[in-house]
Design an enzyme around this catalytic site. Structure first.
Site, PDB file in Angstrom:
ATOM      1  N   TYR B  37      15.867  42.352  52.429  1.00 33.01           N
ATOM      2  CA  TYR B  37      16.246  43.042  53.666  1.00 33.01           C
ATOM      3  C   TYR B  37      15.393  42.461  54.794  1.00 33.01           C
ATOM      4  O   TYR B  37      15.043  41.283  54.771  1.00 33.01           O
ATOM      5  CB  TYR B  37      16.085  44.565  53.463  1.00 33.01           C
ATOM      6  CG  TYR B  37      16.845  45.378  54.448  1.00 33.01           C
ATOM      7  CD1 TYR B  37      18.248  45.294  54.526  1.00 33.01           C
ATOM      8  CD2 TYR B  37      16.194  46.246  55.329  1.00 33.01           C
ATOM      9  CE1 TYR B  37      18.958  46.038  55.454  1.00 33.01           C
ATOM     10  CE2 TYR B  37      16.901  46.998  56.253  1.00 33.01           C
ATOM     11  CZ  TYR B  37      18.284  46.889  56.315  1.00 33.01           C
ATOM     12  OH  TYR B  37      18.982  47.627  57.240  1.00 33.01           O
ATOM     13  N   LYS B  92      41.160  50.426  37.644  1.00 35.88           N
ATOM     14  CA  LYS B  92      41.464  49.006  37.853  1.00 35.88           C
ATOM     15  C   LYS B  92      40.182  48.220  38.131  1.00 35.88           C
ATOM     16  O   LYS B  92      39.997  47.101  37.623  1.00 35.88           O
ATOM     17  CB  LYS B  92      42.410  48.893  39.047  1.00 35.88           C
ATOM     18  CG  LYS B  92      43.062  47.558  39.181  1.00 35.88           C
ATOM     19  CD  LYS B  92      44.372  47.544  38.445  1.00 35.88           C
ATOM     20  CE  LYS B  92      45.029  46.196  38.537  1.00 35.88           C
ATOM     21  NZ  LYS B  92      46.356  46.211  37.933  1.00 35.88           N
ATOM     22  N   GLU B 134      47.951  47.397  45.104  1.00 39.24           N
ATOM     23  CA  GLU B 134      48.207  48.168  43.886  1.00 39.24           C
ATOM     24  C   GLU B 134      48.962  49.453  44.207  1.00 39.24           C
ATOM     25  O   GLU B 134      48.615  50.161  45.161  1.00 39.24           O
ATOM     26  CB  GLU B 134      46.853  48.527  43.249  1.00 39.24           C
ATOM     27  CG  GLU B 134      46.952  49.068  41.853  1.00 39.24           C
ATOM     28  CD  GLU B 134      47.160  47.962  40.808  1.00 39.24           C
ATOM     29  OE1 GLU B 134      46.801  46.806  41.083  1.00 39.24           O
ATOM     30  OE2 GLU B 134      47.707  48.263  39.741  1.00 39.24           O
ATOM     31  N   ASP B 135      49.965  49.729  43.426  1.00 37.66           N
ATOM     32  CA  ASP B 135      50.630  51.024  43.492  1.00 37.66           C
ATOM     33  C   ASP B 135      51.076  51.386  44.907  1.00 37.66           C
ATOM     34  O   ASP B 135      50.849  52.497  45.386  1.00 37.66           O
ATOM     35  CB  ASP B 135      49.710  52.110  42.893  1.00 37.66           C
ATOM     36  CG  ASP B 135      49.576  51.961  41.377  1.00 37.66           C
ATOM     37  OD1 ASP B 135      50.221  51.058  40.811  1.00 37.66           O
ATOM     38  OD2 ASP B 135      48.814  52.731  40.763  1.00 37.66           O
ATOM     39  N   ASP B 160      51.491  45.008  40.706  1.00 36.09           N
ATOM     40  CA  ASP B 160      52.686  45.674  40.169  1.00 36.09           C
ATOM     41  C   ASP B 160      53.887  44.739  40.184  1.00 36.09           C
ATOM     42  O   ASP B 160      54.782  44.851  39.359  1.00 36.09           O
ATOM     43  CB  ASP B 160      52.996  46.929  40.979  1.00 36.09           C
ATOM     44  CG  ASP B 160      51.807  47.871  40.988  1.00 36.09           C
ATOM     45  OD1 ASP B 160      51.501  48.433  39.926  1.00 36.09           O
ATOM     46  OD2 ASP B 160      51.153  48.000  42.031  1.00 36.09           O
ATOM     47  N   GLY B 194      62.876  46.776  41.938  1.00 35.22           N
ATOM     48  CA  GLY B 194      61.780  47.065  42.865  1.00 35.22           C
ATOM     49  C   GLY B 194      60.705  45.999  42.759  1.00 35.22           C
ATOM     50  O   GLY B 194      60.999  44.815  42.580  1.00 35.22           O
ATOM     51  N   ALA B 195      59.444  46.437  42.872  1.00 32.10           N
ATOM     52  CA  ALA B 195      58.313  45.510  42.867  1.00 32.10           C
ATOM     53  C   ALA B 195      58.336  44.635  41.615  1.00 32.10           C
ATOM     54  O   ALA B 195      58.399  43.407  41.702  1.00 32.10           O
ATOM     55  CB  ALA B 195      57.007  46.302  42.940  1.00 32.10           C
ATOM     56  N   ALA B 196      58.322  45.258  40.447  1.00 26.28           N
ATOM     57  CA  ALA B 196      58.231  44.490  39.203  1.00 26.28           C
ATOM     58  C   ALA B 196      59.506  43.708  38.939  1.00 26.28           C
ATOM     59  O   ALA B 196      59.468  42.502  38.675  1.00 26.28           O
ATOM     60  CB  ALA B 196      57.926  45.426  38.040  1.00 26.28           C
ATOM     61  N   ASN B 322      49.586  44.456  31.999  1.00 19.71           N
ATOM     62  CA  ASN B 322      49.095  43.643  33.127  1.00 19.71           C
ATOM     63  C   ASN B 322      47.668  43.159  32.933  1.00 19.71           C
ATOM     64  O   ASN B 322      47.276  42.147  33.516  1.00 19.71           O
ATOM     65  CB  ASN B 322      49.092  44.452  34.417  1.00 19.71           C
ATOM     66  CG  ASN B 322      50.479  44.782  34.889  1.00 19.71           C
ATOM     67  OD1 ASN B 322      51.430  44.644  34.115  1.00 19.71           O
ATOM     68  ND2 ASN B 322      50.604  45.195  36.132  1.00 19.71           N
TER      69      ASN B 322
END
Lengths: 397, 397
Positions: B37, B92, B134-135, B160, B194-196, B322
């Site tokens: 520091y 995660k 994510e999500d 995802d 969708g996403a996947a 995943n």
């Protein structure tokens, strides 16, 4: 100093930064995975969805502080920006962890616009139990802190303002005890009216000190110059926290400091001389904290007749070091789940820090405990916790 | 399952969340403090100010990933918001750390507006070496990822979308090896766009699979319904990634699935029947990954004549998980200091995962390695690293 520079670079390079994010639970097999992640993790999610307060029960939020900076006023380095400022915020994070077991994470902002900063901090707040603003320039920092305090229900604290103020007051309390002076008899000049200076003035006023005068680059803070100031100096005049000495012949620090018994510098190097110290009343306290080069060197302050000297540096006695305050302060506030840091918690912190050194141990070169004294965090956190709980009982927080 | 719920809550409560921020350096005395520091920390700051690339040398940025979520599509729980979603993102984070020694930190956003999310992520990016989205619900998530990929010079990855795609392709590669089929001979129905689903379609197309058909809540994806779709389905039709079967008598999954040899489900429970599987060509591959309740149960898929079955659950064989992809993928990308995740890095990841199981070890119930197989992260990270370095040599990244 050269050696320290080299060693610091080596340390940072060797570890490639100073922080890591670790797991508190084991993830060694598929059972572990099912509990800590899918599908088991759905359960704490649903419990929080039912009652948002459960987030303190099932996540790290309650012990997690964001260290937020835009890099606009980093150490003595100025506006070096969010990238170059990251080593400082990582440093701050490890101090939180090592001194008070508070988890802290640096959030460096690639904008220096105050309203954008406020929006971002609000929008990323779900992860955090507290916000520590850091190294944001004044007066913007004060505006940002005030709005966030109002608009968030977690503690928000700008360490550059209040950390320094808390430790300065602790030092003054012990300096008075040692010299048998009363706080209310102090006549104080504060040089620097930015983040630290303005907060110091307010905290000293809060504890009952009436005679405080302000000075900055524009000269002595005077009613007659009101419209030249930022809202910070204006407020301090409006609330009679800074007195306006109207009998000055000239608008200079030299004139202002005469016959006062305390000088507090959070401003610029070499603006105080030996002769100016000699012009003060007998045995003054000189806290020259500009960093790394103070308002007057330690040696010159001694030669001028300073009785107690506080510094901003670890290589001299009585270092007014923020690390005495913020770890314990956040520890106590988080433990009590306080929704804000109040003036009364700051006063409690100052008194707790001062209390570490018993009356008979006090010396002119020992009015401030070492940050490595384990009692500091213990006492500060307990004092803040107790005050937070008291206020909760009173429903004022 | 009841027991798992209880045990998961107990685990989360016992540790009060799953992550902590630790120091990588010692802070035990004032020398340590001076190096990590103030005042020593000024040196790495100044080095970064001189050359921004030094941030990778002196800070944790190069190993730090933000896990960004607005909680709009969490696991199978839907839009539970940023507070209730925090346990998942902490989970995660610990997977990143435990599997690949990547430091990762959850950033929960208290806004679900895509442009605000993009602005915030850009503004907090200085601390991070990579962004894992994510999500976040579709199609918003695709828009957010694309803009961030363009506007940031660090890897941005929406797990995802692409995590599932990478592991699905790995599974298909091994299923083909085991059954001596060629990838280009597969006739695939993807349920869920969708996403996947959209990312799976693109990655399968990328590797050379031509016969892919899409299905979602609105029915079979058909040219004639173009204007009813979000930009995701439109793009997949435009680029002939989804073929539009114009000889259908009825617009149903039952009709579409007939005579195809692969079904990939990332959609909704119980939409596939035994009879539908019987109507497929002989020995089909059925990847029914809706979670926790699949498009068809494992038992019914077996009864219908499925030859190889992939699932989204750890209690059945061949879990399309995943965690086989993202830790190694980020490890490789960070080590190579890649500025983005490319399609070729995703393909390399799929092949690396598939390669773990030797031809003679492959079984219908073992086409996907265990996430606890240490070789997975090693091979995926090496494959991604090599591809990133190759692209850097080509100056395409």
């Amino acid at each position: 100093m050269k050696d320290m520079r080299k060693r610091s670079l080596e340390l940072h390079e060797k570890h490639i930064g100073k922080i890591e994010v670790k797991s508190k639970v084991s993830v060694k097999n598929s059972d572990d995975l099912s509990l800590a992640y899918s599908p088991g993790v759905a359960e704490p999610c649903l419990e929080i969805k039912k009652d948002i307060n459960n987030i303190y029960k099932y996540t790290s939020k309650g012990n997690m502080v964001a260290i937020v900076s835009d890099g606009s006023a980093v150490l003595g380095l100025g506006n070096i920006g969010p990238y170059a400022g990251l080593p400082v915020m990582e440093g701050k994070a490890i101090l939180f962890k090592e001194f008070a077991n508070v988890d802290a994470f640096p959030i460096m902002l690639d904008t220096q616009d105050p309203d954008e900063i406020i929006d971002i901090v609000k929008n990323i707040s779900p992860t955090f139990g507290g916000i520590n603003l850091e190294d944001i320039n004044a007066p913007k920092c004060v505006y940002i802190e005030r709005r966030l305090k109002k608009e968030l229900n977690i503690p928000v604290f700008h360490d550059d303002q209040h950390g320094t103020a808390i430790v300065t007051l602790a030092a003054l309390i012990n300096a008075c005890t040692l010299t048998k002076r009363k706080l209310e008899d102090l006549h104080i000049v504060i040089s620097g009216t930015g983040a630290a200076g303005s907060s110091i003035a307010k905290l000293l006023h809060e504890i009952g000190i009436k005679n405080i005068y302000g000075y900055n680059k524009q000269g002595v803070i005077l009613d007659s110059k009101y419209n030249e100031y930022s809202f910070l100096e204006q407020e301090l005049l409006d609330n009679e926290i800074f007195l306006s000495p109207n009998n000055l012949k000239e608008d200079s620090l030299k004139e202002l400091i005469k016959d006062k018994n305390v000088f507090i510098g959070v401003s610029a190097k070499n603006i105080v001389t030996k002769d100016m110290i000699k012009s003060m009343s007998k045995d003054p306290f000189i806290f020259a904290m500009a960093n790394p080069d103070p308002e007057i060197t330690y040696e010159d302050a001694v030669a001028g007749g300073a009785y107690i000297i506080g510094t901003g540096r670890s290589d001299y006695p009585n270092q007014i070091n923020n690390v005495l305050a913020f770890p314990g302060l956040f520890r106590g506030a988080l433990d009590a789940r306080a929704t804000m840091i109040t003036e009364s918690m700051k006063l409690a912190s100052s008194k707790a820090i001062a209390s570490i050194i018993a009356k008979e141990e006090l010396k002119t070169t020992y009015i401030i405990p070492s940050p490595f004294d384990k009692r500091v965090v213990e006492r500060v956190s307990k004092a803040v916790y107790d005050e937070a709980i008291r206020l909760k009982g009173n429903k004022s927080v």
